[in-house]
Design a protein around this motif. Structure first.
Motif, PDB file in Angstrom:
ATOM      1  N   GLN A 107    -119.260  96.465  13.505  1.00 55.70           N
ATOM      2  CA  GLN A 107    -118.123  96.092  12.665  1.00 55.70           C
ATOM      3  C   GLN A 107    -118.237  96.750  11.305  1.00 55.70           C
ATOM      4  O   GLN A 107    -117.693  96.334  10.627  1.00 55.70           O
ATOM      5  CB  GLN A 107    -118.282  94.435  12.474  1.00 55.70           C
ATOM      6  CG  GLN A 107    -117.918  93.939  13.934  1.00 55.70           C
ATOM      7  CD  GLN A 107    -116.406  94.232  14.554  1.00 55.70           C
ATOM      8  OE1 GLN A 107    -115.581  94.080  13.680  1.00 55.70           O
ATOM      9  NE2 GLN A 107    -116.258  93.978  15.889  1.00 55.70           N
ATOM     10  N   THR A 108    -119.331  97.522  11.029  1.00 59.33           N
ATOM     11  CA  THR A 108    -119.464  98.053   9.809  1.00 59.33           C
ATOM     12  C   THR A 108    -118.592  99.190   9.440  1.00 59.33           C
ATOM     13  O   THR A 108    -118.275  99.431   8.428  1.00 59.33           O
ATOM     14  CB  THR A 108    -121.160  98.255   9.639  1.00 59.33           C
ATOM     15  OG1 THR A 108    -121.441  99.234  10.496  1.00 59.33           O
ATOM     16  CG2 THR A 108    -121.674  97.048   9.697  1.00 59.33           C
ATOM     17  N   THR A 109    -118.224 100.015  10.403  1.00 57.49           N
ATOM     18  CA  THR A 109    -117.632 101.252  10.021  1.00 57.49           C
ATOM     19  C   THR A 109    -116.058 101.243  10.540  1.00 57.49           C
ATOM     20  O   THR A 109    -115.898 100.764  11.681  1.00 57.49           O
ATOM     21  CB  THR A 109    -118.230 102.458  10.779  1.00 57.49           C
ATOM     22  OG1 THR A 109    -119.579 102.520  10.667  1.00 57.49           O
ATOM     23  CG2 THR A 109    -117.523 103.876  10.474  1.00 57.49           C
ATOM     24  N   PRO A 110    -115.262 101.488   9.653  1.00 57.10           N
ATOM     25  CA  PRO A 110    -113.607 101.408  10.060  1.00 57.10           C
ATOM     26  C   PRO A 110    -113.370 102.359  11.178  1.00 57.10           C
ATOM     27  O   PRO A 110    -114.111 103.309  11.006  1.00 57.10           O
ATOM     28  CB  PRO A 110    -112.997 101.472   8.743  1.00 57.10           C
ATOM     29  CG  PRO A 110    -113.867 102.241   7.962  1.00 57.10           C
ATOM     30  CD  PRO A 110    -115.079 101.685   8.189  1.00 57.10           C
ATOM     31  N   PRO A 111    -112.674 102.180  11.846  1.00 59.32           N
ATOM     32  CA  PRO A 111    -112.093 103.191  13.009  1.00 59.32           C
ATOM     33  C   PRO A 111    -111.438 104.492  12.051  1.00 59.32           C
ATOM     34  O   PRO A 111    -110.840 104.085  11.171  1.00 59.32           O
ATOM     35  CB  PRO A 111    -111.186 102.694  13.777  1.00 59.32           C
ATOM     36  CG  PRO A 111    -110.530 101.432  12.900  1.00 59.32           C
ATOM     37  CD  PRO A 111    -111.654 100.897  12.097  1.00 59.32           C
ATOM     38  N   ILE A 112    -111.758 105.672  12.457  1.00 64.16           N
ATOM     39  CA  ILE A 112    -111.214 106.755  12.059  1.00 64.16           C
ATOM     40  C   ILE A 112    -110.053 107.322  12.784  1.00 64.16           C
ATOM     41  O   ILE A 112    -110.005 107.327  13.974  1.00 64.16           O
ATOM     42  CB  ILE A 112    -112.112 108.201  12.291  1.00 64.16           C
ATOM     43  CG1 ILE A 112    -113.586 107.514  11.324  1.00 64.16           C
ATOM     44  CG2 ILE A 112    -111.974 109.308  11.725  1.00 64.16           C
ATOM     45  CD1 ILE A 112    -114.580 108.616  11.783  1.00 64.16           C
TER      46      ILE A 112
END
Length: 82
Positions: A74-79
């Motif tokens: 949950q730490t990196t937003p989707p690209i």
């Protein structure tokens, strides 16, 4: 009391006459022993039932929660939009 005196006292006790046993004592002992066996058997069955219920509850929880699966990050937003 030295060892010889203790041995002679023990011999006197063992060789002496035994006190008469009341006739109802045997029946009471048999009833009490049977009751103790029933209680132990019931307690053992109850413990096995609790153990089996705990194993089933753990299995149901493990299947539904799946604790061995790593949760998604949950730490990196989707690209998007490359």
């Amino acid at each position: 009391m030295n060892r010889t005196e203790r041995e002679s006292a023990a011999r006197r006790i063992m060789e002496g006459g035994h006190a008469p046993v009341p006739p109802e004592l045997y029946g009471d002992a048999v009833r009490r022993g049977a009751r103790m066996l029933r209680q132990r058997r019931a307690a053992r069955r109850l413990l096995w039932l609790v153990l089996c219920a705990a194993a089933v509850a753990f299995t149901v929880w493990a299947v539904s929660a799946r604790p061995w699966v790593e949760p998604p990050s949950q730490t990196t937003p989707p690209i998007t939009g490359w």
